[in-house]
Design an enzyme around this catalytic site. Sequence first.
Site, PDB file in Angstrom:
ATOM      1  N   GLU A   1       0.814  -1.219   0.000  1.00 12.74           N
ATOM      2  CA  GLU A   1       0.000   0.000   0.000  1.00 12.74           C
ATOM      3  C   GLU A   1       0.853   1.278   0.000  1.00 12.74           C
ATOM      4  O   GLU A   1       0.748   2.118   0.885  1.00 12.74           O
ATOM      5  CB  GLU A   1      -0.956  -0.018   1.194  1.00 12.74           C
ATOM      6  CG  GLU A   1      -1.938  -1.181   1.143  1.00 12.74           C
ATOM      7  CD  GLU A   1      -2.872  -1.244   2.332  1.00 12.74           C
ATOM      8  OE1 GLU A   1      -2.763  -0.396   3.230  1.00 12.74           O
ATOM      9  OE2 GLU A   1      -3.712  -2.159   2.376  1.00 12.74           O
TER      10      GLU A   1
ATOM     11  N   ASN B   1       1.816  -5.133  -3.264  1.00 12.76           N
ATOM     12  CA  ASN B   1       0.436  -5.403  -2.864  1.00 12.76           C
ATOM     13  C   ASN B   1      -0.279  -4.096  -2.535  1.00 12.76           C
ATOM     14  O   ASN B   1       0.249  -3.263  -1.798  1.00 12.76           O
ATOM     15  CB  ASN B   1       0.433  -6.302  -1.626  1.00 12.76           C
ATOM     16  CG  ASN B   1      -0.928  -6.862  -1.285  1.00 12.76           C
ATOM     17  OD1 ASN B   1      -1.530  -7.577  -2.090  1.00 12.76           O
ATOM     18  ND2 ASN B   1      -1.424  -6.566  -0.094  1.00 12.76           N
TER      19      ASN B   1
ATOM     20  N   HIS C   1     -10.725  -5.301  -1.657  1.00 11.78           N
ATOM     21  CA  HIS C   1     -11.680  -5.019  -0.584  1.00 11.78           C
ATOM     22  C   HIS C   1     -12.801  -4.169  -1.188  1.00 11.78           C
ATOM     23  O   HIS C   1     -12.576  -3.027  -1.584  1.00 11.78           O
ATOM     24  CB  HIS C   1     -11.007  -4.248   0.550  1.00 11.78           C
ATOM     25  CG  HIS C   1      -9.956  -5.018   1.278  1.00 11.78           C
ATOM     26  ND1 HIS C   1     -10.251  -6.136   2.034  1.00 11.78           N
ATOM     27  CD2 HIS C   1      -8.620  -4.818   1.391  1.00 11.78           C
ATOM     28  CE1 HIS C   1      -9.131  -6.600   2.577  1.00 11.78           C
ATOM     29  NE2 HIS C   1      -8.127  -5.823   2.195  1.00 11.78           N
TER      30      HIS C   1
ATOM     31  N   GLU D   1      -6.750 -10.186  -1.001  1.00 16.56           N
ATOM     32  CA  GLU D   1      -7.432  -9.870   0.256  1.00 16.56           C
ATOM     33  C   GLU D   1      -8.941  -9.707   0.034  1.00 16.56           C
ATOM     34  O   GLU D   1      -9.581  -8.835   0.615  1.00 16.56           O
ATOM     35  CB  GLU D   1      -6.854  -8.595   0.877  1.00 16.56           C
ATOM     36  CG  GLU D   1      -5.349  -8.657   1.119  1.00 16.56           C
ATOM     37  CD  GLU D   1      -4.796  -7.451   1.862  1.00 16.56           C
ATOM     38  OE1 GLU D   1      -5.595  -6.695   2.477  1.00 16.56           O
ATOM     39  OE2 GLU D   1      -3.563  -7.266   1.853  1.00 16.56           O
TER      40      GLU D   1
ATOM     41  N   ASP E   1     -12.718  -9.402   0.055  1.00 15.86           N
ATOM     42  CA  ASP E   1     -13.940  -9.448   0.836  1.00 15.86           C
ATOM     43  C   ASP E   1     -14.906  -8.401   0.285  1.00 15.86           C
ATOM     44  O   ASP E   1     -14.499  -7.481  -0.430  1.00 15.86           O
ATOM     45  CB  ASP E   1     -13.715  -9.288   2.344  1.00 15.86           C
ATOM     46  CG  ASP E   1     -12.935  -8.045   2.732  1.00 15.86           C
ATOM     47  OD1 ASP E   1     -12.957  -7.045   1.977  1.00 15.86           O
ATOM     48  OD2 ASP E   1     -12.301  -8.045   3.804  1.00 15.86           O
TER      49      ASP E   1
END
Length: 359
Positions: free
Chosen positions: A158, A203, A239, A269, A271
């Site tokens: 990030e 990432n 996300h 990741e 969701d």
Amino acid sequence: MSYTLLQGTRDHRPNSPILASLSEGYLNDLARDNGKLWFGTAADIPGTAEQTDKDYLRILTNPKNFGEITPANMMKFMYTEPQQNVFNFTGGDYVLNLAEKNGMRVRCHNLVWSSQISDWVTSGTWTAATLTAVMKNHIYNLVTHWGNRCYSWDVVNEALNGDGTFSSSIWHDTIGPEYFFLAFQFAQEAVKKTGKDIKLYYNDYGLESPGTKTTAAYNLVKELQARKIQIDGVGLESHFKVGGTPSVAAQVTAKKEFLDLGVDVAITELDVRFVAAPYYTAAGEATQAQNYYDSVASCMQVGRRCRGITVWDFDDKYSWVPSAFTGQGGADIYNETLQRKPAYYAIAEAITDVPCTVC
């Protein structure tokens, strides 16, 4: 074993020929049968209730269900180097031992990030040279200690703002933008010291569709390549909010542009959270299922070099979302009583390229 269902929820077993035979512990087998290295999950262990929840662990450690584990926290800076040059590998070893016992890969996460850094780093008085030495020492120690027990490392996590500029961090603000390239250089050097095949990833979130931030990430990859510094892949965190997932076409386009640079991609990741209760209604879960379907389908459509899909834990009971976003939740593929949600079955249908029957 049976569970009490949350009000308004059920463990769906649709009539689709594929889904009719879908039993617990199937998604990783299905992903591997269709060209992926894994269907995986993050896990926040050790040190949380997950570690002693037998029902949770039964699902987590079934290699038919998950073929990869990402340590949600235990390999981050504050846990692995709590004091300068004093390393604690216990938490990471726990995850690796659990994964290896069950034949799973581990995406090791992460080496350099703006958050969850030890207090001695954030409160220190540093020059660019002295903080660079700290970063190098940290990277060398973690990469060489665990070697190829890690399938890959998220070297930098990030690094970018939404407008494509570097975000503020102790690393950027002290060393400057060069910290990003130095981190990958040090990771490459450490990998060479091990003599092993360890993949190095960047990432980030917000890279799942074309846009300013995604273009900035392409440029970082190209600059690393121009400098002949190892980068093997880009992790797209994914996300999302229910009803707010980028289209399949947009996600495919973003992934293909990374692949065209010669690097792999992975969904790292995934969701899909509800922004307000109730989380368990038929209509809401159908939309959530479609969002999961679209995201997984994008990975399937770009081919084998989208290496795998990892959900950011699988059970609403242990989701990170409620603590990060007040009033939001229901983001995972199992509900709080470990019943599989429609999203679980939508993933299976996306993997096998059939229309979604639960969306």
